[in-house]
Design a protein around this motif. Structure first.
Motif, short mmCIF file in Angstrom:
data_model
loop_
_atom_site.label_atom_id
_atom_site.label_comp_id
_atom_site.label_asym_id
_atom_site.label_seq_id
_atom_site.Cartn_x
_atom_site.Cartn_y
_atom_site.Cartn_z
N SER A 96 42.72 57.39 40.95
CA SER A 96 42.27 56.44 39.95
C SER A 96 42.87 55.06 40.25
CB SER A 96 42.69 56.91 38.56
OG SER A 96 42.29 55.98 37.60
N LEU A 97 42.01 54.11 40.52
CA LEU A 97 42.45 52.75 40.83
C LEU A 97 41.69 51.77 39.94
CD1 LEU A 97 42.31 53.04 44.72
CD2 LEU A 97 44.36 52.98 43.31
N PRO A 98 42.30 50.64 39.65
CA PRO A 98 41.58 49.66 38.82
C PRO A 98 40.35 49.13 39.56
CG PRO A 98 43.68 48.77 39.59
CD PRO A 98 43.61 50.19 40.03
N GLU A 99 39.29 48.92 38.82
CA GLU A 99 38.07 48.35 39.39
C GLU A 99 38.21 46.83 39.43
OE1 GLU A 99 35.18 49.80 40.52
OE2 GLU A 99 36.21 51.71 40.34
N SER A 100 37.66 46.25 40.45
CA SER A 100 37.63 44.80 40.51
C SER A 100 36.38 44.37 41.26
CB SER A 100 38.88 44.25 41.21
OG SER A 100 38.89 44.65 42.56
N SER A 101 35.92 43.22 40.94
CA SER A 101 34.75 42.66 41.60
C SER A 101 35.22 41.62 42.61
CB SER A 101 33.84 41.99 40.56
OG SER A 101 32.87 41.20 41.22
N PRO A 102 34.58 41.55 43.77
CA PRO A 102 34.97 40.50 44.71
C PRO A 102 34.71 39.10 44.16
CG PRO A 102 33.00 41.67 45.47
CD PRO A 102 33.51 42.39 44.27
N TYR A 103 33.85 39.01 43.16
CA TYR A 103 33.54 37.70 42.57
C TYR A 103 34.64 37.23 41.63
CZ TYR A 103 29.07 38.96 44.51
OH TYR A 103 28.09 39.36 45.37
N TRP A 104 35.56 38.13 41.27
CA TRP A 104 36.65 37.77 40.37
C TRP A 104 37.88 37.25 41.12
CZ3 TRP A 104 36.57 42.96 37.24
CH2 TRP A 104 35.39 43.02 36.49
N THR A 105 37.85 37.30 42.43
CA THR A 105 39.03 36.91 43.20
C THR A 105 39.01 35.41 43.49
OG1 THR A 105 38.04 37.23 45.36
CG2 THR A 105 39.05 39.16 44.32
N PRO A 106 40.18 34.82 43.67
CA PRO A 106 40.22 33.40 44.01
C PRO A 106 39.55 33.09 45.36
CG PRO A 106 42.40 34.18 43.36
CD PRO A 106 41.51 35.37 43.46
N ARG A 146 35.04 31.95 46.04
CA ARG A 146 34.41 30.64 46.28
C ARG A 146 34.63 30.20 47.73
NH1 ARG A 146 31.28 29.83 42.32
NH2 ARG A 146 32.10 29.58 40.24
N TRP A 147 35.83 30.45 48.24
CA TRP A 147 36.11 30.12 49.63
C TRP A 147 35.16 30.89 50.56
CZ3 TRP A 147 37.71 33.38 53.57
CH2 TRP A 147 38.04 32.75 54.78
N GLY A 148 34.98 32.17 50.30
CA GLY A 148 34.08 32.99 51.12
C GLY A 148 32.65 32.51 51.05
N GLN A 149 32.21 32.10 49.87
CA GLN A 149 30.86 31.57 49.73
C GLN A 149 30.69 30.28 50.53
OE1 GLN A 149 30.57 31.23 45.48
NE2 GLN A 149 30.07 33.40 45.21
N ARG A 150 31.70 29.42 50.47
CA ARG A 150 31.63 28.16 51.25
C ARG A 150 31.61 28.44 52.74
NH1 ARG A 150 35.29 26.53 47.31
NH2 ARG A 150 37.05 26.81 48.72
N GLU A 151 32.45 29.38 53.19
CA GLU A 151 32.49 29.72 54.62
C GLU A 151 31.15 30.28 55.09
OE1 GLU A 151 34.95 29.27 57.09
OE2 GLU A 151 35.55 27.91 55.49
N LEU A 152 30.56 31.17 54.31
CA LEU A 152 29.26 31.72 54.67
C LEU A 152 28.21 30.61 54.73
CD1 LEU A 152 27.40 34.12 55.23
CD2 LEU A 152 27.12 34.35 52.74
N GLY A 153 28.21 29.76 53.74
CA GLY A 153 27.26 28.63 53.73
C GLY A 153 27.40 27.73 54.94
N LYS A 154 28.65 27.42 55.31
CA LYS A 154 28.89 26.58 56.49
C LYS A 154 28.35 27.24 57.75
CE LYS A 154 33.28 25.75 56.54
NZ LYS A 154 34.67 25.29 56.53
N ARG A 155 28.60 28.52 57.89
CA ARG A 155 28.17 29.23 59.10
C ARG A 155 26.65 29.31 59.21
NH1 ARG A 155 33.10 32.38 58.88
NH2 ARG A 155 34.54 31.29 60.24
#
Length: 129
Positions: free
Chosen positions: A103-113, A116-125
């Motif tokens: 049993s582990l806590p659930e988390s969304s990748p969209y909730w992490t700091p 936004r960085w990952g979205q920007r990196e993908l957009g740049k690429r």
């Protein structure tokens, strides 16, 4: 019909290893010197949508090779830095633990700091292509 080649639209599946497989299949299909079909469109979801966009762009712009666009984009996205590799390893470990019944806590990748960085990196690429 006569000599007209069959027209095909290619749907590209996304999702982790499916996307890698899709990119490889597209590279093979697009390397045919004179295929017995005419590609009239690409579509996809998630990583498959990125594959579809890169393949279509290269397909309709003679100055861009779609195989090169696909290869270079996914090479750029590969986890090559120590940070990328450690994040991948920790995510794989968490998934294995969950699958084993822990049993582990659930988390969304969209909730992490880093989201936004990952979205920007993908957009740049994508824009670099």
């Amino acid at each position: 019909m006569g000599d007209r080649k069959p027209q095909v639209a290619i749907a590209c599946q996304g999702g982790g290893s499916h996307t890698a497989f899709t990119a490889g299949v597209l590279q093979r299909l697009l390397s045919e010197p004179d295929p017995e079909y005419e590609i009239v469109g690409f579509s996809g979801t998630s990583g498959g949508a990125i594959c579809a966009a890169l393949a279509w762009y290269g397909h309709v712009h003679d100055d861009h090779d779609p195989r090169t666009l696909l290869r270079d984009f996914w090479a750029d996205m590969a986890a090559t830095s120590p940070l990328d590799r450690s994040v991948n390893t920790s995510m794989q470990t968490m998934t294995r633990l969950r699958m084993a019944g822990m049993s582990l806590p659930e988390s969304s990748p969209y909730w992490t700091p880093a989201a936004r960085w990952g979205q920007r990196e993908l957009g740049k690429r994508v824009e670099e292509r």
